[in-house]
Design an enzyme around this catalytic site. Structure first.
Site, PDB file in Angstrom:
ATOM      1  N   SER A 142      64.185  82.517  38.060  1.00  0.00           N
ATOM      2  CA  SER A 142      62.963  82.748  37.279  1.00  0.00           C
ATOM      3  C   SER A 142      61.756  82.232  38.049  1.00  0.00           C
ATOM      4  CB  SER A 142      63.060  81.999  35.951  1.00  0.00           C
ATOM      5  OG  SER A 142      61.827  82.032  35.275  1.00  0.00           O
ATOM      6  N   TYR A 155      64.262  74.078  31.325  1.00  0.00           N
ATOM      7  CA  TYR A 155      64.407  75.442  31.851  1.00  0.00           C
ATOM      8  C   TYR A 155      63.948  75.504  33.315  1.00  0.00           C
ATOM      9  CZ  TYR A 155      64.251  80.553  32.037  1.00  0.00           C
ATOM     10  OH  TYR A 155      64.466  81.867  32.373  1.00  0.00           O
TER      11      TYR A 155
HETATM   12  N1  LIG Z   1      63.473  87.534  29.692  1.00  0.00           N
HETATM   13  C1  LIG Z   1      62.709  86.894  30.564  1.00  0.00           C
HETATM   14  O1  LIG Z   1      61.454  86.857  30.454  1.00  0.00           O
HETATM   15  C2  LIG Z   1      63.322  86.200  31.757  1.00  0.00           C
HETATM   16  C3  LIG Z   1      62.470  85.786  32.793  1.00  0.00           C
HETATM   17  C4  LIG Z   1      63.003  85.139  33.889  1.00  0.00           C
HETATM   18  C5  LIG Z   1      64.363  84.932  33.978  1.00  0.00           C
HETATM   19  N2  LIG Z   1      65.180  85.331  32.968  1.00  0.00           N
HETATM   20  C6  LIG Z   1      66.611  85.052  33.086  1.00  0.00           C
HETATM   21  O2  LIG Z   1      67.330  86.239  32.938  1.00  0.00           O
HETATM   22  C7  LIG Z   1      68.637  85.955  32.436  1.00  0.00           C
HETATM   23  C8  LIG Z   1      68.926  86.879  31.264  1.00  0.00           C
HETATM   24  O3  LIG Z   1      68.005  86.590  30.234  1.00  0.00           O
HETATM   25  P1  LIG Z   1      67.583  87.640  29.129  1.00  0.00           P
HETATM   26  O4  LIG Z   1      66.120  87.594  29.033  1.00  0.00           O
HETATM   27  O5  LIG Z   1      68.271  88.919  29.339  1.00  0.00           O
HETATM   28  O6  LIG Z   1      68.134  86.873  27.826  1.00  0.00           O
HETATM   29  P2  LIG Z   1      69.138  87.302  26.681  1.00  0.00           P
HETATM   30  O7  LIG Z   1      68.887  88.683  26.218  1.00  0.00           O
HETATM   31  O8  LIG Z   1      69.107  86.190  25.703  1.00  0.00           O
HETATM   32  O9  LIG Z   1      70.555  87.329  27.432  1.00  0.00           O
HETATM   33  C9  LIG Z   1      71.215  86.182  27.832  1.00  0.00           C
HETATM   34  C10 LIG Z   1      72.651  86.549  28.142  1.00  0.00           C
HETATM   35  O10 LIG Z   1      73.334  85.358  28.574  1.00  0.00           O
HETATM   36  C11 LIG Z   1      74.535  85.260  27.827  1.00  0.00           C
HETATM   37  N3  LIG Z   1      74.909  83.858  27.678  1.00  0.00           N
HETATM   38  C12 LIG Z   1      74.190  82.846  27.152  1.00  0.00           C
HETATM   39  N4  LIG Z   1      74.909  81.712  27.157  1.00  0.00           N
HETATM   40  C13 LIG Z   1      76.113  82.036  27.708  1.00  0.00           C
HETATM   41  C14 LIG Z   1      77.290  81.304  27.963  1.00  0.00           C
HETATM   42  N5  LIG Z   1      77.396  80.002  27.682  1.00  0.00           N
HETATM   43  N6  LIG Z   1      78.344  81.946  28.530  1.00  0.00           N
HETATM   44  C15 LIG Z   1      78.268  83.259  28.809  1.00  0.00           C
HETATM   45  N7  LIG Z   1      77.178  84.012  28.598  1.00  0.00           N
HETATM   46  C16 LIG Z   1      76.117  83.398  28.044  1.00  0.00           C
HETATM   47  C17 LIG Z   1      74.237  85.912  26.482  1.00  0.00           C
HETATM   48  O11 LIG Z   1      75.428  86.400  25.894  1.00  0.00           O
HETATM   49  P3  LIG Z   1      76.271  85.698  24.730  1.00  0.00           P
HETATM   50  O12 LIG Z   1      75.304  85.088  23.767  1.00  0.00           O
HETATM   51  O13 LIG Z   1      77.065  86.841  24.168  1.00  0.00           O
HETATM   52  O14 LIG Z   1      77.139  84.706  25.437  1.00  0.00           O
HETATM   53  C18 LIG Z   1      73.390  87.077  26.930  1.00  0.00           C
HETATM   54  O15 LIG Z   1      74.213  88.144  27.326  1.00  0.00           O
HETATM   55  C19 LIG Z   1      68.619  84.470  32.054  1.00  0.00           C
HETATM   56  O16 LIG Z   1      69.241  83.725  33.080  1.00  0.00           O
HETATM   57  C20 LIG Z   1      67.141  84.132  31.991  1.00  0.00           C
HETATM   58  O17 LIG Z   1      66.887  82.791  32.268  1.00  0.00           O
HETATM   59  C21 LIG Z   1      64.695  85.952  31.842  1.00  0.00           C
END
Ligand SMILES: NC(=O)c1ccc[n+]([C@@H]2O[C@H](COP(=O)([O-])OP(=O)(O)OC[C@H]3O[C@@H](n4cnc5c(N)ncnc54)[C@H](OP(=O)(O)O)[C@@H]3O)[C@@H](O)[C@H]2O)c1
Length: 256
Positions: A142, A155
């Site tokens: 990120s 974070y």
């Molecule tokens: N959205 C943004 O603005 C943004 C920006 C920068 C970076 N990111 C990064 O992108 C990645 C994906 O984020 P997103 O925005 O797509 O969020 P999201 O929709 O909340 O997805 C997060 C995913 O991680 C899984 N997860 C969470 N805890 C877990 C665990 N203990 N074991 C296995 N799976 C787990 C969740 O699935 P389950 O709940 O089914 O386990 C879900 O599939 C993250 O690493 C986040 O930090 C996001």
């Protein structure tokens, strides 16, 4: 790059970026291992991916548990024999009062999922990649990992750790056929950012962001950061003296 038949394991595949990548890669004919905790959601996604033209298997698992990840990977390899790409994407936001007040178990949870979860995934797949002599590790880090951000200590620390971890791995596997791609997205509309009321600068639609992730992976970039406007500001922040950085970053309110 031809994705048809490429064998890809995605952690955190059940929603947001992971789900978006799974569907986009399925349309290109990839073979997908989908890993997350929510079993039913994963199975439904696997069906959608197969309808879209890919091959997909669901592996319900928690990334913080190294033995479950290793087992899921064993099952995956038993069926597909090889792995081309790991996308270490599972992550949580830590946008709550407990994390903000540095409650150690809450901070530990963020680091366990975002950093140690990715470490567990790398530990599971890397020996196989080294044995094959090829593979690509992709970290979804990120822009929040570049420098500490206000109200984001856990974070930011987890993502800074993730970036440093993958960069070290890249140095360690030089010349062994393994590429390491570290992606630093800004704000993207997903369940992780939903519900935040403050302005998120240069917030991207998921559909606009997914091709950027795919391009970075296809080009086997070492680092990628987007959207470019926010990436430029954040990168500039990295070189600012602390007094200037504190003045500018201290005004950010997007996590409230
Ligand atoms: N959205 C943004 O603005 C943004 C920006 C920068 C970076 N990111 C990064 O992108 C990645 C994906 O984020 P997103 O925005 O797509 O969020 P999201 O929709 O909340 O997805 C997060 C995913 O991680 C899984 N997860 C969470 N805890 C877990 C665990 N203990 N074991 C296995 N799976 C787990 C969740 O699935 P389950 O709940 O089914 O386990 C879900 O599939 C993250 O690493 C986040 O930090 C996001």
């Amino acid at each position: 790059m031809n994705w048809s038949g490429k064998i890809v394991l995605i952690t955190g595949a059940s929603s947001g970026i992971g789900e978006g990548l799974a569907l986009a890669l399925a349309k290109k004919g990839a073979v997908l291992g989908l890993l997350a905790r929510r079993e039913e959601t994963l199975r439904e996604l696997a069906e959608k991916c197969e309808k879209a033209g890919g091959i997909a298997r669901a592996y319900p698992a928690d990334v913080t548990d190294p033995s479950t990840i290793a087992e899921a990977f064993e099952q995956f390899i038993r069926e597909f024999s090889t792995i081309d790409i790991l996308i270490a994407n599972a992550g949580i936001g830590g946008n709550d009062e407990a994390t903000r007040s540095y409650h150690p178990p809450s901070v530990k949870r963020i680091v366990d999922v975002n950093l140690i979860g990715a470490v567990n995934a790398v530990h599971a797949v890397l020996p196989k990649m080294l044995e094959q002599g090829h593979g690509q590790l992709v970290a979804i880090s990120s822009l929040a990992g570049y420098r500490g951000l206000p109200k984001s200590a856990a974070y930011s620390a987890s993502k800074a750790g993730m970036t440093a971890f993958f960069e070290s791995v890249r140095l360690d596997v030089r010349g062994m056929g393994i590429d390491v791609t570290i992606i630093h997205p800004g704000f993207i509309k997903t369940p992780l950012t939903a519900g935040r009321h403050n302005r998120m600068p240069f917030l991207m639609e998921l559909d606009d962001a997914i091709p950027m992730f795919i391009k970075a992976i296809e080009k086997r970039k070492k680092f990628a950061a987007f959207p470019w406007q926010l990436a430029t500001i954040v990168r500039a922040g990295k070189f600012m003296p602390s007094w200037m950085y504190d003045r500018i970053a201290g005004r950010a309110r997007y996590r409230e």
